[in-house]
Design an enzyme around this catalytic site. Structure first.
Site, PDB file in Angstrom:
ATOM      1  N   LYS A  17      35.441  36.043  42.567  1.00 20.63           N
ATOM      2  CA  LYS A  17      36.388  37.145  42.086  1.00 20.63           C
ATOM      3  C   LYS A  17      36.265  37.470  41.011  1.00 20.63           C
ATOM      4  CE  LYS A  17      39.325  34.906  42.471  1.00 20.63           C
ATOM      5  NZ  LYS A  17      40.441  35.023  41.041  1.00 20.63           N
ATOM      6  N   ARG A  93      49.420  33.914  43.865  1.00 18.63           N
ATOM      7  CA  ARG A  93      48.791  33.042  44.914  1.00 18.63           C
ATOM      8  C   ARG A  93      49.291  31.670  45.083  1.00 18.63           C
ATOM      9  NH1 ARG A  93      44.475  30.122  40.938  1.00 18.63           N
ATOM     10  NH2 ARG A  93      44.619  32.553  39.441  1.00 18.63           N
ATOM     11  N   ARG A 130      28.983  27.024  36.100  1.00 23.07           N
ATOM     12  CA  ARG A 130      29.692  28.626  35.375  1.00 23.07           C
ATOM     13  C   ARG A 130      29.390  27.970  33.751  1.00 23.07           C
ATOM     14  NH1 ARG A 130      34.468  31.107  37.726  1.00 23.07           N
ATOM     15  NH2 ARG A 130      36.395  28.884  36.464  1.00 23.07           N
ATOM     16  N   ARG A 162      33.949  26.299  31.193  1.00 23.32           N
ATOM     17  CA  ARG A 162      35.641  27.105  30.653  1.00 23.32           C
ATOM     18  C   ARG A 162      36.207  25.747  30.836  1.00 23.32           C
ATOM     19  NH1 ARG A 162      38.154  30.979  35.031  1.00 23.32           N
ATOM     20  NH2 ARG A 162      39.155  29.303  35.528  1.00 23.32           N
ATOM     21  N   ARG A 173      41.871  22.400  41.547  1.00 23.26           N
ATOM     22  CA  ARG A 173      41.777  24.038  41.442  1.00 23.26           C
ATOM     23  C   ARG A 173      41.894  24.042  43.102  1.00 23.26           C
ATOM     24  NH1 ARG A 173      38.551  24.849  37.724  1.00 23.26           N
ATOM     25  NH2 ARG A 173      38.235  27.420  37.671  1.00 23.26           N
TER      26      ARG A 173
END
Ligand code: ADP
Ligand code: ZN
Length: 224
Positions: A17, A93, A130, A162, A173
């Site tokens: 995204k 969200r 990531r 992250r 999440r």
């Protein structure tokens, strides 16, 4: 004459995204408003909002609505968003956030919402691999056996995971997305505001799919 473009992009963690929103916003010349990026910037700057949000961010939990709405109202009140519109990435969200957005801005709050869809079997390895540059924000992908901390190709800065890309926070999440965002997606769908786009494939192909999906809802898109 300028047309204001108002887009919402939804998608679970690891759907691509952030990358796709940055490209789409540039292509449509519309401000990219990512609540995750805004919160991380506030936290890094040590502002009041950032301090209050930091613990939620690190745990992978949703920041309380009043803080989120403050942050978004401040950003959407800026001159660029007022003149050009916005591409919302990461907000709304929850159903409550969606309802608040339409209450405050009216029925024109969004021309269309797009859900970028990617199956769990694809997002889990993406999130584990990531990496993000602490200095320039560039995303990259670690290969098997790569160290957790490396140097940025783009700027030489420090590239790390992250802080919310730990296994535990990733699972939290994803579960939160399924629980909190489904009712919002159904609500948008009932209002004929939702299109789903397949997020699996080459980034250029996904970008084109996104453009095609929003094309007939956005006046300014004729010439792109
Ligand atoms: P992800 O979608 O991978 O969780 P984001 O960068 O979109 O990443 O968001 C990171 C974190 O920022 C979230 O886990 C949450 O703590 C906070 N956040 C961002 N947007 C919202 C929102 N709309 N409502 C509540 N919390 C949010
Ligand atoms: Zn960098």
């Amino acid at each position: 004459m300028l047309h204001r473009t108002r887009l919402i992009v939804l998608g679970r963690q690891g759907a691509g995204k952030g990358t796709q929103c940055a490209r789409l916003a540039a292509r449509l010349s519309v401000p990219h408003v990512s609540t995750g990026d805004l919160f991380r910037a506030e936290a890094a700057d040590g502002t009041e909002i950032g301090r209050r949000a930091a613990a939620y961010l690190d745990a992978g939990a949703l920041v309380p609505d009043d803080l989120v709405l403050d942050l978004v109202a401040g950003r959407l009140g800026g001159p660029d968003a007022r003149a050009l519109g916005y591409l919302l990435d990461g907000f709304p969200r929850t159903l409550a956030q969606g309802q608040a957005l339409f209450e405050v801005l009216g029925s024109g709050a969004a021309d269309i919402a797009v859900e970028l869809h990617v199956p769990t079997s694809v997002v889990l390895p993406r999130l584990a691999a990531r990496r993000v540059c602490q200095d320039c924000g560039a995303n990259s992908r670690a290969g098997p056996g790569d160290p957790d901390v490396t140097k940025c190709d783009q700027c030489g800065g420090t590239v790390t995971r992250r802080t919310d890309d730990t296994d535990e926070a990733i699972h939290r999440r994803l579960a939160t997305y399924d629980r909190e965002s489904r009712p919002l997606l159904d609500w948008l769908d009932d209002r004929d505001l939702l299109v789903r786009v397949d997020g699996v494939g080459d980034p250029d192909v996904v970008h084109q799919r996104l453009l095609d999906a929003v094309r007939n809802r956005i006046p300014a898109i004729d010439d792109v």
